[in-house]
Write a protein that holds these residues in place. Structure first.
Motif, PDB file in Angstrom:
ATOM      1  N   ILE A 276     -16.599  41.669 -70.879  1.00  0.00           N
ATOM      2  CA  ILE A 276     -16.143  40.511 -71.642  1.00  0.00           C
ATOM      3  C   ILE A 276     -14.625  40.603 -71.805  1.00  0.00           C
ATOM      4  N   TRP A 277     -13.911  39.677 -71.202  1.00  0.00           N
ATOM      5  CA  TRP A 277     -12.444  39.705 -71.179  1.00  0.00           C
ATOM      6  C   TRP A 277     -11.878  39.493 -72.575  1.00  0.00           C
ATOM      7  N   LYS A 278     -10.839  40.270 -72.896  1.00  0.00           N
ATOM      8  CA  LYS A 278     -10.093  40.088 -74.142  1.00  0.00           C
ATOM      9  C   LYS A 278      -8.608  39.995 -73.816  1.00  0.00           C
ATOM     10  N   ASP A 279      -7.900  39.154 -74.515  1.00  0.00           N
ATOM     11  CA  ASP A 279      -6.488  38.903 -74.250  1.00  0.00           C
ATOM     12  C   ASP A 279      -5.660  40.142 -74.606  1.00  0.00           C
ATOM     13  N   PRO A 280      -4.984  40.765 -73.624  1.00  0.00           N
ATOM     14  CA  PRO A 280      -4.182  41.959 -73.933  1.00  0.00           C
ATOM     15  C   PRO A 280      -2.987  41.657 -74.821  1.00  0.00           C
ATOM     16  N   VAL A 281      -2.484  40.425 -74.777  1.00  0.00           N
ATOM     17  CA  VAL A 281      -1.352  40.057 -75.636  1.00  0.00           C
ATOM     18  C   VAL A 281      -1.794  40.067 -77.101  1.00  0.00           C
ATOM     19  N   THR A 282      -2.973  39.507 -77.361  1.00  0.00           N
ATOM     20  CA  THR A 282      -3.508  39.528 -78.727  1.00  0.00           C
ATOM     21  C   THR A 282      -3.744  40.958 -79.191  1.00  0.00           C
ATOM     22  N   ALA A 283      -4.305  41.786 -78.297  1.00  0.00           N
ATOM     23  CA  ALA A 283      -4.554  43.189 -78.645  1.00  0.00           C
ATOM     24  C   ALA A 283      -3.247  43.915 -78.938  1.00  0.00           C
ATOM     25  N   MET A 284      -2.214  43.643 -78.151  1.00  0.00           N
ATOM     26  CA  MET A 284      -0.910  44.281 -78.369  1.00  0.00           C
ATOM     27  C   MET A 284      -0.329  43.865 -79.721  1.00  0.00           C
ATOM     28  N   GLN A 285      -0.439  42.584 -80.043  1.00  0.00           N
ATOM     29  CA  GLN A 285       0.121  42.095 -81.301  1.00  0.00           C
ATOM     30  C   GLN A 285      -0.600  42.677 -82.501  1.00  0.00           C
ATOM     31  N   ARG A 286      -1.907  42.914 -82.353  1.00  0.00           N
ATOM     32  CA  ARG A 286      -2.691  43.426 -83.471  1.00  0.00           C
ATOM     33  C   ARG A 286      -2.562  44.927 -83.619  1.00  0.00           C
ATOM     34  N   THR A 287      -2.509  45.668 -82.516  1.00  0.00           N
ATOM     35  CA  THR A 287      -2.576  47.128 -82.582  1.00  0.00           C
ATOM     36  C   THR A 287      -1.261  47.830 -82.302  1.00  0.00           C
ATOM     37  N   LYS A 288      -0.322  47.154 -81.631  1.00  0.00           N
ATOM     38  CA  LYS A 288       0.932  47.781 -81.183  1.00  0.00           C
ATOM     39  C   LYS A 288       0.656  49.026 -80.340  1.00  0.00           C
ATOM     40  N   ALA A 289      -0.452  49.011 -79.590  1.00  0.00           N
ATOM     41  CA  ALA A 289      -0.801  50.158 -78.745  1.00  0.00           C
ATOM     42  C   ALA A 289       0.311  50.422 -77.740  1.00  0.00           C
ATOM     43  N   LEU A 290       0.697  51.686 -77.600  1.00  0.00           N
ATOM     44  CA  LEU A 290       1.798  52.064 -76.723  1.00  0.00           C
ATOM     45  C   LEU A 290       1.603  51.543 -75.308  1.00  0.00           C
ATOM     46  N   GLY A 291       0.379  51.669 -74.772  1.00  0.00           N
ATOM     47  CA  GLY A 291       0.114  51.297 -73.387  1.00  0.00           C
ATOM     48  C   GLY A 291       0.225  49.820 -73.087  1.00  0.00           C
ATOM     49  N   LEU A 292       0.246  48.972 -74.132  1.00  0.00           N
ATOM     50  CA  LEU A 292       0.320  47.525 -73.933  1.00  0.00           C
ATOM     51  C   LEU A 292       1.705  46.955 -74.217  1.00  0.00           C
ATOM     52  N   LEU A 293       2.625  47.790 -74.689  1.00  0.00           N
ATOM     53  CA  LEU A 293       3.959  47.302 -75.051  1.00  0.00           C
ATOM     54  C   LEU A 293       4.826  47.101 -73.810  1.00  0.00           C
ATOM     55  N   TRP A 294       5.494  45.982 -73.750  1.00  0.00           N
ATOM     56  CA  TRP A 294       6.373  45.692 -72.612  1.00  0.00           C
ATOM     57  C   TRP A 294       7.560  46.654 -72.581  1.00  0.00           C
ATOM     58  N   LYS A 295       8.024  47.072 -73.751  1.00  0.00           N
ATOM     59  CA  LYS A 295       9.139  48.023 -73.789  1.00  0.00           C
ATOM     60  C   LYS A 295       8.756  49.356 -73.141  1.00  0.00           C
ATOM     61  N   GLN A 296       7.452  49.702 -73.211  1.00  0.00           N
ATOM     62  CA  GLN A 296       7.005  50.944 -72.574  1.00  0.00           C
ATOM     63  C   GLN A 296       7.040  50.803 -71.049  1.00  0.00           C
ATOM     64  N   LEU A 297       6.795  49.591 -70.557  1.00  0.00           N
ATOM     65  CA  LEU A 297       6.876  49.338 -69.114  1.00  0.00           C
ATOM     66  C   LEU A 297       8.281  49.627 -68.606  1.00  0.00           C
ATOM     67  N   CYS A 304       1.608  53.020 -69.423  1.00  0.00           N
ATOM     68  CA  CYS A 304       1.074  51.673 -69.612  1.00  0.00           C
ATOM     69  C   CYS A 304      -0.371  51.622 -69.116  1.00  0.00           C
ATOM     70  N   ARG A 305      -1.152  50.758 -69.732  1.00  0.00           N
ATOM     71  CA  ARG A 305      -2.552  50.603 -69.330  1.00  0.00           C
ATOM     72  C   ARG A 305      -2.989  49.158 -69.534  1.00  0.00           C
ATOM     73  N   GLN A 306      -4.178  48.843 -69.023  1.00  0.00           N
ATOM     74  CA  GLN A 306      -4.766  47.528 -69.249  1.00  0.00           C
ATOM     75  C   GLN A 306      -5.383  47.491 -70.656  1.00  0.00           C
ATOM     76  N   GLY A 307      -5.679  46.286 -71.105  1.00  0.00           N
ATOM     77  CA  GLY A 307      -6.378  46.137 -72.380  1.00  0.00           C
ATOM     78  C   GLY A 307      -7.799  46.672 -72.279  1.00  0.00           C
ATOM     79  N   ILE A 308      -8.405  46.922 -73.428  1.00  0.00           N
ATOM     80  CA  ILE A 308      -9.770  47.451 -73.478  1.00  0.00           C
ATOM     81  C   ILE A 308     -10.736  46.292 -73.699  1.00  0.00           C
TER      82      ILE A 308
END
Length: 451
Positions: A276-297, A304-308
């Protein structure tokens, strides 16, 4: 990585701090939703977000943040109690580091700072007097201290075609007959990701994944026993992030795989699954997970990683299905089947949950992780007959039963937490009422909508 807690008092202060530490902080305001607060706090406490910005009025009471020992006050109010309680979020039992407190004030706030220092001196003098006067009483009380747990309660509520049971699902399911359930669908506690209660019977009230599965393994054989041969059980789950603080590394735990293995051990056949697809942008905004941050890229993309995503993993009980689930071309057109047969569901609306409606009531308690109603509907449409008995051992606020009753299925749900149980009963009564209403005529066919 050291964690920092920055307290402020004014919205303008918080705006300026957010701008200064953008990409390195989470910022919790009074207007921040409960779900977002939970995710943002967890990403700071367990993840790689170094800074939490908030106000004493928001988070100054009732939280344990011993993982942090650096506190900054950007400005002060005249309330010494507020100042003291804000410090005690980190300076408390279990803290292993020296707590550093930095107070930044302007020249205009000199009188406020002086007032706080006076109140602090008065407080310390009073505290010493209280300790001296109550030392013996305190010793006696400590000796009598016992661990506080929720009192176990059991109850039931029955409607037309449904039943909710309050209590331990492992105990309640033992009273059900063998081969009596046509379909099982539920979302289990995600190990220790959320703790729903203080009850020792709460599977989410655990310290490690091992503790969770040691408890969960008593349920899996009972689910196998009550399910009819040839019928299916769908489990909504996700893999879980790890953190340096709790696991020693940043990565992902194979929670989905652990569930699959425990159900296979109980005798189930691993039947199918959908991602079930979940929006990685929404996940990044909610969790600030390191792997989803553009600055980490830009910094080092190897972290960096994909969303869960979520999964709906479905298992089958071996044996011949005595009551086949058949469909006609009219009720289940080929376009609809092709959509459901996809290994990835891209069209699940994450906001379509029972909480969206039921949480409008003041007395209702918002459920932390409600299951999307469309996911439940698809499982029911695919794999059940009208009047089948549907079971959810973790019914929460009744999402599975809400859809089952509306679809003309019978339902039995179990829930340990009374506030969720009572809300589930209200939701199931509403579903019962809606099921009695005549269906609304649709102007578009499924094929036209899909086109």
């Amino acid at each position: 990585m050291d964690k920092w807690l920055i307290w402020c008092n004014l919205n303008k202060e918080q705006d300026a701090l957010e701008k200064e530490f953008k990409g390195y902080c989470v910022s919790v305001r009074g207007s921040t939703s409960l779900d977002d607060r939970i995710e943002m706090e967890r990403s700071w406490r367990e993840g790689d977000v170094p800074i939490m910005i908030t106000k004493p009025q928001v988070y100054g009471w009732g939280v344990n943040w011993q993982h942090c020992h650096n506190i900054v006050f950007v400005g002060l109010s005249d309330s010494f109690e507020e100042y003291y309680q804000a410090i005690r979020r980190c300076w408390r039992f279990g803290q292993t580091e020296q707590v550093n407190v930095y107070v930044i004030t302007s020249e205009r706030e000199g009188a406020v700072a002086k007032n706080i220092r006076r109140k602090e001196a008065d407080f310390e003098m009073m505290l010493r007097g209280m300790i001296s006067a109550t030392q013996e009483i305190t010793k006696k009380n400590i000796k009598r201290t016992t661990k506080e747990t929720d009192v176990y309660q059991s109850d039931s509520c029955i409607g037309s075609g449904w039943e909710m049971r309050l209590g331990d699902c492992i105990e309640h399911i033992k009273s059900m007959e063998n081969d009596s359930v046509g379909y099982v669908i539920f979302s289990p506690p995600f190990s220790s990701l959320y703790t729903y209660s203080n009850s020792e019977r709460d599977m989410g009230n655990c310290r490690t994944d091992k503790e969770f599965f040691d408890h969960f393994q008593f349920l899996a054989p009972e689910l196998f026993r009550v399910l009819q041969p040839g019928r299916l059980m769908s489990v909504h789950c996700m893999n879980l992030p790890t953190s340096k603080q709790n696991h020693g590394y940043i990565g992902i735990r194979d929670f989905r795989g652990d569930l699959i293995r425990i159900f296979q051990k109980a005798g189930f056949i691993y039947h199918s699954e959908v991602c079930i697809w979940k929006d990685p942008v929404t996940a990044m905004q909610r969790t600030k997970a390191l792997g989803l941050l553009w600055k980490q890229l830009k910094k080092d993309s190897t972290m960096c990683r994909q969303g869960i995503p979520d999964y709906l993993v479905t298992f089958r009980k071996p044996g011949e299905n005595a009551d086949r689930v058949e469909h006609t071309a009219e009720e289940f057109p080929v376009a609809m089947w092709q959509r459901y047969a996809s290994p990835i569901w891209m069209d699940i609306n994450p906001s379509e949950t029972l909480q969206k409606d039921s949480a409008r009531e003041e007395q209702d308690e918002r459920h932390i992780a409600p299951l999307q109603l469309e996911v439940i509907r698809r499982g029911l449409e695919l794999w059940t007959n009208p009047d089948d008995l549907v079971l959810s051992p973790f019914a929460g606020i009744g999402s599975e039963g809400f859809e089952a009753v509306k679809c003309g299925r019978r339902f039995i749900g179990m829930e340990l937490k009374r506030s969720y149980y009572e809300q589930a009963c209200r939701n199931l009564r509403r579903a019962e009422s809606e099921a009695k209403k005549p269906p609304q005529a649709s102007l578009l066919s499924f094929e036209e909508v899909a086109a």
